[in-house]
Design a protein around this motif. Sequence first.
Motif, short mmCIF file in Angstrom:
data_model
loop_
_atom_site.label_atom_id
_atom_site.label_comp_id
_atom_site.label_asym_id
_atom_site.label_seq_id
_atom_site.Cartn_x
_atom_site.Cartn_y
_atom_site.Cartn_z
N VAL A 35 0.21 11.45 -15.69
CA VAL A 35 -0.83 11.48 -14.65
C VAL A 35 -0.23 11.42 -13.24
CG1 VAL A 35 -2.82 10.23 -13.68
CG2 VAL A 35 -2.55 10.44 -16.17
N VAL A 36 0.80 10.61 -13.05
CA VAL A 36 1.34 10.35 -11.71
C VAL A 36 2.66 11.09 -11.47
CG1 VAL A 36 2.19 8.56 -10.14
CG2 VAL A 36 0.22 8.10 -11.61
N GLY A 37 3.54 11.08 -12.47
CA GLY A 37 4.86 11.66 -12.28
C GLY A 37 5.79 10.69 -11.60
N SER A 38 6.91 11.17 -11.13
CA SER A 38 7.92 10.30 -10.50
C SER A 38 8.10 10.57 -9.01
CB SER A 38 9.27 10.49 -11.21
OG SER A 38 9.67 11.85 -11.15
N ASP A 39 7.26 11.44 -8.43
CA ASP A 39 7.39 11.77 -7.01
C ASP A 39 6.61 10.82 -6.10
OD1 ASP A 39 9.02 13.91 -7.61
OD2 ASP A 39 7.34 15.32 -7.76
N ARG A 40 5.75 10.00 -6.69
CA ARG A 40 4.96 9.06 -5.89
C ARG A 40 4.61 7.87 -6.77
NH1 ARG A 40 -0.50 8.87 -7.17
NH2 ARG A 40 -1.32 10.58 -8.48
N ALA A 41 4.20 6.78 -6.13
CA ALA A 41 3.76 5.59 -6.87
C ALA A 41 2.28 5.73 -7.22
CB ALA A 41 3.99 4.34 -6.03
N PRO A 42 1.81 5.04 -8.26
CA PRO A 42 0.39 5.11 -8.63
C PRO A 42 -0.51 4.51 -7.56
CG PRO A 42 1.72 4.15 -10.40
CD PRO A 42 2.58 4.21 -9.19
N GLU A 43 -1.71 5.01 -7.48
CA GLU A 43 -2.76 4.46 -6.63
C GLU A 43 -3.93 4.05 -7.51
OE1 GLU A 43 -3.61 7.54 -3.86
OE2 GLU A 43 -1.68 7.38 -2.82
N TYR A 44 -4.79 3.19 -6.98
CA TYR A 44 -5.86 2.62 -7.80
C TYR A 44 -6.75 3.69 -8.43
CZ TYR A 44 -9.49 -0.63 -9.31
OH TYR A 44 -10.38 -1.36 -10.08
N ARG B 117 13.39 2.74 -13.34
CA ARG B 117 13.42 3.80 -14.34
C ARG B 117 14.26 4.99 -13.91
NH1 ARG B 117 7.77 5.48 -15.97
NH2 ARG B 117 8.89 6.36 -17.77
N SER B 118 14.55 5.11 -12.62
CA SER B 118 15.42 6.18 -12.13
C SER B 118 15.77 5.89 -10.69
CB SER B 118 14.72 7.54 -12.22
OG SER B 118 13.76 7.68 -11.18
N PRO B 119 16.82 6.52 -10.14
CA PRO B 119 17.13 6.37 -8.71
C PRO B 119 15.97 6.81 -7.82
CG PRO B 119 19.01 7.32 -9.87
CD PRO B 119 17.86 7.30 -10.85
N GLN B 120 15.21 7.80 -8.27
CA GLN B 120 14.07 8.28 -7.49
C GLN B 120 13.00 7.20 -7.40
OE1 GLN B 120 12.40 11.96 -8.89
NE2 GLN B 120 11.07 12.21 -7.11
N HIS B 121 12.74 6.53 -8.50
CA HIS B 121 11.78 5.43 -8.47
C HIS B 121 12.25 4.34 -7.50
CE1 HIS B 121 10.52 7.26 -12.34
NE2 HIS B 121 9.36 6.67 -12.13
N ALA B 122 13.53 4.03 -7.53
CA ALA B 122 14.08 2.99 -6.66
C ALA B 122 13.92 3.37 -5.18
CB ALA B 122 15.54 2.74 -6.99
N GLU B 123 14.15 4.63 -4.87
CA GLU B 123 14.03 5.08 -3.48
C GLU B 123 12.59 4.97 -2.99
OE1 GLU B 123 14.98 8.97 -0.64
OE2 GLU B 123 15.36 9.05 -2.79
N ILE B 124 11.63 5.33 -3.84
CA ILE B 124 10.22 5.23 -3.46
C ILE B 124 9.83 3.77 -3.24
CG2 ILE B 124 7.85 5.61 -4.27
CD1 ILE B 124 8.89 8.14 -5.66
N ILE B 125 10.36 2.87 -4.08
CA ILE B 125 10.08 1.44 -3.92
C ILE B 125 10.58 0.96 -2.55
CG2 ILE B 125 10.70 -0.87 -4.75
CD1 ILE B 125 10.81 0.39 -7.59
N ARG B 126 11.80 1.35 -2.18
CA ARG B 126 12.34 0.94 -0.88
C ARG B 126 11.50 1.51 0.26
NH1 ARG B 126 17.22 2.39 -3.59
NH2 ARG B 126 18.52 0.55 -4.05
N ARG B 127 11.15 2.77 0.16
CA ARG B 127 10.40 3.41 1.24
C ARG B 127 9.03 2.76 1.43
NH1 ARG B 127 10.62 8.35 -0.36
NH2 ARG B 127 8.50 8.59 -1.17
N ARG B 128 8.35 2.47 0.34
CA ARG B 128 7.02 1.86 0.44
C ARG B 128 7.11 0.47 1.07
NH1 ARG B 128 4.18 0.83 -4.34
NH2 ARG B 128 2.23 0.94 -3.15
N ALA C 248 15.97 -5.03 6.56
CA ALA C 248 17.18 -4.33 7.00
C ALA C 248 17.90 -3.72 5.80
CB ALA C 248 18.10 -5.29 7.75
N GLU C 249 17.97 -4.47 4.69
CA GLU C 249 18.65 -3.96 3.49
C GLU C 249 17.88 -2.80 2.87
OE1 GLU C 249 19.05 -7.40 1.06
OE2 GLU C 249 20.92 -8.07 2.03
N ALA C 250 16.54 -2.88 2.89
CA ALA C 250 15.74 -1.78 2.34
C ALA C 250 15.94 -0.51 3.17
CB ALA C 250 14.27 -2.17 2.32
N LEU C 251 15.96 -0.67 4.50
CA LEU C 251 16.17 0.47 5.38
C LEU C 251 17.56 1.06 5.19
CD1 LEU C 251 14.71 2.08 7.57
CD2 LEU C 251 15.65 0.51 9.27
N GLN C 252 18.55 0.19 5.07
CA GLN C 252 19.91 0.65 4.85
C GLN C 252 20.03 1.38 3.51
OE1 GLN C 252 22.37 0.47 7.10
NE2 GLN C 252 23.64 1.68 5.70
#
Length: 542
Positions: A324-333, A494-505, A533-537
């Motif tokens: 339903v969501v994929g890995s390009d974005r996080a889920p929304e309600y 679950r993947s580097p892409q998931h981790a990047e989205i977590i940091r960005r959000r 600062a660590e998330a931005l870095q």
Amino acid sequence: MISSTHVAAALVLVYAIYRIARIGKREGYLPPGPPTVPILGNIHIFPKTWAYLQFTTWAREYGDCYSLKIGSGTMVVISSAKAFNEIIDKNSAITADRPPNYFADQVTSGGLNMVLARYGDKWRTLRRGAHEVLNLAVAKTHRPLQDSESSQLMYELLTIPEKSFTSVQRFASSVILSVVFGKRAPQFTTKEVKAFFHVQHIWEYLLFPGSFAPVDYLPFLKYFPEPLAKWKPVVKEVRDLQRDLYFGLLDETERRKEDNGCYMETILERSKEWGMDREMIGYLGGVLMEAGSDTTSSYLNTLILGILAFPDAQRKAQEEIDRVVGSDRAPEYDDLENMPYMQALLKETHRFRPNAPLIPRSATEDLYYNGYKIPKGTDIIANLWGIFHDPDVYENPEWFWPDRFLDNDVGTKKEKGEVPGQRNDIAFGGGRRVCAGIHVAKYSLGVVAMNLLWAFSFTPALDENGNEIKPDIWDYAQALGSAPNPFKATIKPRSPQHAEIIRRRFVEATPRLQAFEHEISDEDRVVLDKMRAEALQGLKGH
């Protein structure tokens, strides 16, 4: 020669003995129950630990509606959806009261805890104030804040997964602190969160059936001196700790010039209109914090424990989320409506370990069920654990198995057909005392559950020899609510892409969260600045 005076005295004595001997005896019109003994009734066998488990065992023997005699008082325990519907829902006008609670009255200025308050003018005033700030329309305005707080939770699980249990507790506390008092909690060690969980543990122990003597059923006990009344220093300790926390937060809200739309701002502004004095305002804020923090964190940690112990549920939920969501974005309600398995998982968590396994009520008039009389003044205990763990109704009730809710909306056995009174939201209560914060709770639970399973894989922790530590689904705290004791898990993105989205959000949530970072400690400020600062870095590094 025996005088008439002696005869009269003898008759009085015989009558007194007869009346005393009747104390504790089950009246014939009551539902059946365990055998009683004179004076005590069933006090001698009343469970001191895990009351809901013993209540459920008795339900299998005496039926879905049985009675216990507690001295001269009566308690009726209901353990089926049918009984809940007939007694709590359909008779809500006469089962909206709570049993007398001496401890709660002593702690909260004569019964100002909305959850435990007797049904009357005080309760109606408190409930009105809660409804005005917790209705669906108002609750929706706080969803961006809940999303932002969930982004910090995801970042904490990414960077400090070994602290997952307390990270969940921090999230739940910070949401309700922000929503009610306009001030968030950046860490689990934030002063207000630390103080809350400390006093909440003692408070729930004080209220837990069997922890102390049954003062409400044997009222003469309240006059015992402190050396013989071990609850008295505990009552004073809880009262002092709660007042320091709740009224301290209220003072801070009043001092603050900024308007960030928190509930207390509205309640302070309209308190005269609603007939609320300062004591009522302080305790209303406190009970909203209690209800929103402890229950949400208990639920989410139970969900994690459930998918650790039953990994098939995690696999199926993640397959659905990926579809339903994929890995390009996080889920929304709004994604939840397209995820039947996730909906089933949320329902199953409520069923598997209900936050409030026992819900107390009191009858303000006589009522009848299955030909038995439940007289006015009877304490009624809705045994949600017994309802949700009935093997005649649920297939393998001790399994965490969301699939049961795919077969039908209430999760019952196929061959049972329609079960009278069964509904999948009984965990939120019923009648006139259904959970006031249901809209805020459902949003937090739905959003966080989807994001947890979208972002991470959860597997059992390893011991020092590299062997998996088997999750213990029975290791729950002995308290009024049902909360797992701290447990360990291996949590990985679950993947580097998931981790990047977590940091960005998490980085993007900074401005919204900063609006609630009032009067936070220097330590909290340093930790927040470092995290951001660590998330931005981390984003720049990718």
